[in-house]
Write a protein that holds these residues in place. Structure first.
Motif, PDB file in Angstrom:
ATOM      1  N   ASP A 245       0.841  -1.191   0.000  1.00 51.87           N
ATOM      2  CA  ASP A 245       0.000   0.000   0.000  1.00 51.87           C
ATOM      3  C   ASP A 245       0.882   1.249   0.000  1.00 51.87           C
ATOM      4  OD1 ASP A 245       0.950   0.329   2.579  1.00 51.87           O
ATOM      5  OD2 ASP A 245      -0.919  -0.254   3.564  1.00 51.87           O
ATOM      6  N   GLN A 246       0.272   2.428   0.142  1.00 49.01           N
ATOM      7  CA  GLN A 246       1.029   3.677   0.052  1.00 49.01           C
ATOM      8  C   GLN A 246       2.034   3.838   1.194  1.00 49.01           C
ATOM      9  OE1 GLN A 246      -1.323   7.202   0.634  1.00 49.01           O
ATOM     10  NE2 GLN A 246      -2.816   6.148   1.899  1.00 49.01           N
ATOM     11  N   TYR A 322      -6.460   9.854  -9.637  1.00 49.55           N
ATOM     12  CA  TYR A 322      -7.111   8.998  -8.643  1.00 49.55           C
ATOM     13  C   TYR A 322      -8.035   7.963  -9.289  1.00 49.55           C
ATOM     14  CZ  TYR A 322      -5.485  12.529  -5.332  1.00 49.55           C
ATOM     15  OH  TYR A 322      -4.699  13.378  -4.591  1.00 49.55           O
ATOM     16  N   LEU A 328      -4.180   1.311  -9.060  1.00 48.03           N
ATOM     17  CA  LEU A 328      -4.285   1.844  -7.700  1.00 48.03           C
ATOM     18  C   LEU A 328      -4.602   0.750  -6.689  1.00 48.03           C
ATOM     19  CD1 LEU A 328      -6.205   5.243  -7.992  1.00 48.03           C
ATOM     20  CD2 LEU A 328      -3.881   4.888  -7.185  1.00 48.03           C
ATOM     21  N   GLY A 331      -1.371  -1.019  -5.783  1.00 53.02           N
ATOM     22  CA  GLY A 331      -0.196  -0.193  -5.559  1.00 53.02           C
ATOM     23  C   GLY A 331       0.793  -0.200  -6.702  1.00 53.02           C
ATOM     24  N   SER A 336       1.809   6.293  -5.704  1.00 49.15           N
ATOM     25  CA  SER A 336       1.238   5.795  -4.448  1.00 49.15           C
ATOM     26  C   SER A 336       1.781   6.545  -3.239  1.00 49.15           C
ATOM     27  CB  SER A 336       1.519   4.296  -4.302  1.00 49.15           C
ATOM     28  OG  SER A 336       2.916   4.040  -4.398  1.00 49.15           O
ATOM     29  N   THR A 341      -4.987   7.252  -3.657  1.00 50.76           N
ATOM     30  CA  THR A 341      -5.513   5.925  -3.344  1.00 50.76           C
ATOM     31  C   THR A 341      -6.847   5.669  -4.045  1.00 50.76           C
ATOM     32  OG1 THR A 341      -6.710   6.693  -1.372  1.00 50.76           O
ATOM     33  CG2 THR A 341      -4.417   6.000  -1.068  1.00 50.76           C
ATOM     34  N   GLU A 343      -9.601   4.629  -2.603  1.00 48.72           N
ATOM     35  CA  GLU A 343     -10.692   5.172  -1.794  1.00 48.72           C
ATOM     36  C   GLU A 343     -10.909   6.662  -2.074  1.00 48.72           C
ATOM     37  OE1 GLU A 343      -9.168   1.508  -0.088  1.00 48.72           O
ATOM     38  OE2 GLU A 343      -8.172   3.380  -0.642  1.00 48.72           O
TER      39      GLU A 343
END
Length: 374
Positions: A245-246, A322, A328, A331, A336, A341, A343
């Motif tokens: 993830d980020q 986005y 996304l 990742g 990222s 993200t 969301e």
């Protein structure tokens, strides 16, 4: 809604569906190889790595490198031999055990400051993924064999390789054709003369296009899956996906969850394009201006996929950054670290959809009142 469906050209929808499927299976056509050839290449690849490592060990011994580093490298050499033996005798458990051992040793080396060629988070992701399959009943799919993936794993690869802006452009094409049809066939004049409310008319139009586009996405995705399944088997849609993830923390999802979220995000984006298309039809009567305006919204997304073209400092302020949902979600974008993200993409889409929906209703009511006054 039945009246609205008459505006749809069924042949256009069919052609766009076939184009979607052809784009999706293009990696399958391009990477058509014999399994024996792939196995031979895998064995040669392992042998080359083993030989390079052996040369490195010999060099370390000559230069008096630390004993623990030499011992660790020799353990890695044995693990490579285990992978090689497993590949040669088609023993998947033996090969996987060797892969796990190599991944663990390389992670340990990197944590001690040795250069491996991958970052520590990437090595952690690789190790955790291999360790999961070693203790799981789910069959591990060696990523080396990308030309012979089962349909479930190929579907994941297809969404990551499909030019996503091109997929969105196909949907924009259908939306622009439908919206420009309002003027070409003068159907708006008829609808405004009926006792239906503006909200009812708008909801019928939006619902029809959303149903058509949702069906297009589902049929196209199913077509890609079926063709890949005929070649290499269906596979497992619950196959796990490991990604960073980020915050560079290892996360896990499944292929079916990934595909569903991509389709939901894409359909939501099409909802935004539909509302924008209907807003534009009040100002433009022809297909080309509407389509070009929709494409302007997609173009920055295409530019963002070109390595080095769009700096991260600019990308984080562009809404389209986005909306690259296929990448996304796992990742796989270069942005990222900028806090871009999936969301946030959904939230931004929702806000813009609400704004455009209100704008459409306000403008339609004003135009309707103007016609009644005249």
């Amino acid at each position: 809604m039945k009246f609205e469906s008459w505006k749809l050209n069924k042949w256009v929808v069919l052609v766009l569906t076939l184009v979607f499927i052809l784009i999706g299976i293009s990696p399958l056509i391009q990477e058509q190889k014999d399994q024996a050839e792939l196995t031979s290449k895998k064995i040669n690849y392992i042998k080359e790595n083993r030989e390079l490592l052996q040369a490195a060990i010999d060099s370390m011994k000559e230069q008096g490198a630390p004993e623990d580093l030499i011992n660790t490298s020799e353990d890695e050499l044995q693990a490579y031999q285990q992978i090689l033996t497993g590949a040669q005798i088609h023993d998947e458990k033996k090969q996987l055990a060797g892969e796990v051992a190599v991944a663990k040793i390389q992670l340990q080396k990197a944590e001690k400051g040795n250069l491996i060629g991958a970052t520590i988070p990437e090595l952690k992701r690789n190790y955790e993924e291999l360790r999961f399959f070693q203790s799981s009943d789910i069959k591990w799919i060696d990523p080396f064999y990308r030309a012979d993936l089962p349909a479930s794993n190929f579907l994941l690869e297809a969404f990551l390789k499909i030019p996503y802006p091109l997929l969105l452009s196909l949907g924009a094409l259908l939306i622009a054709l439908f919206c420009s049809c309002e003027h070409r066939k003068k159907t708006n004049d008829f609808l405004w003369s009926t006792p239906q409310s503006m909200l009812k008319i708008m909801s019928n139009k939006i619902s029809l296009l959303l149903v058509v586009l949702a069906s297009w996405l589902i049929v196209g995705t199913t077509g890609i899956f079926v063709i890949a399944a005929i070649k290499s088997g269906a596979g497992n849609l619950n196959y796990p996906i490991f990604y960073l993830d980020q915050r560079e923390i290892v996360q896990q999802t499944t292929i079916i969850q990934y595909v569903m979220l991509v389709l939901v995000g894409t359909l939501l984006f099409f909802g935004l394009l539909i509302l924008l298309g209907y807003f534009l039809q009040y100002f433009f009567k022809q297909f080309i201006p509407i389509f070009l305006c929709l494409e302007i919204l997609i173009l920055p997304l295409a530019l963002g996929n070109l390595p080095g073209f769009l700096p991260e400092t600019i990308a984080k302020f562009l809404p389209t950054s986005y909306w690259d949902f296929p990448r996304l979600l796992v990742g796989a974008t270069s942005f990222s670290s900028a806090g871009i993200t999936f969301e946030k993409g959904l939230l931004l889409l929702t806000v813009l959809i609400i704004i455009l929906l209100i704008s459409n209703l306000v403008l339609a009511k004003k135009l309707a009142k103007g016609r009644m006054a005249s």
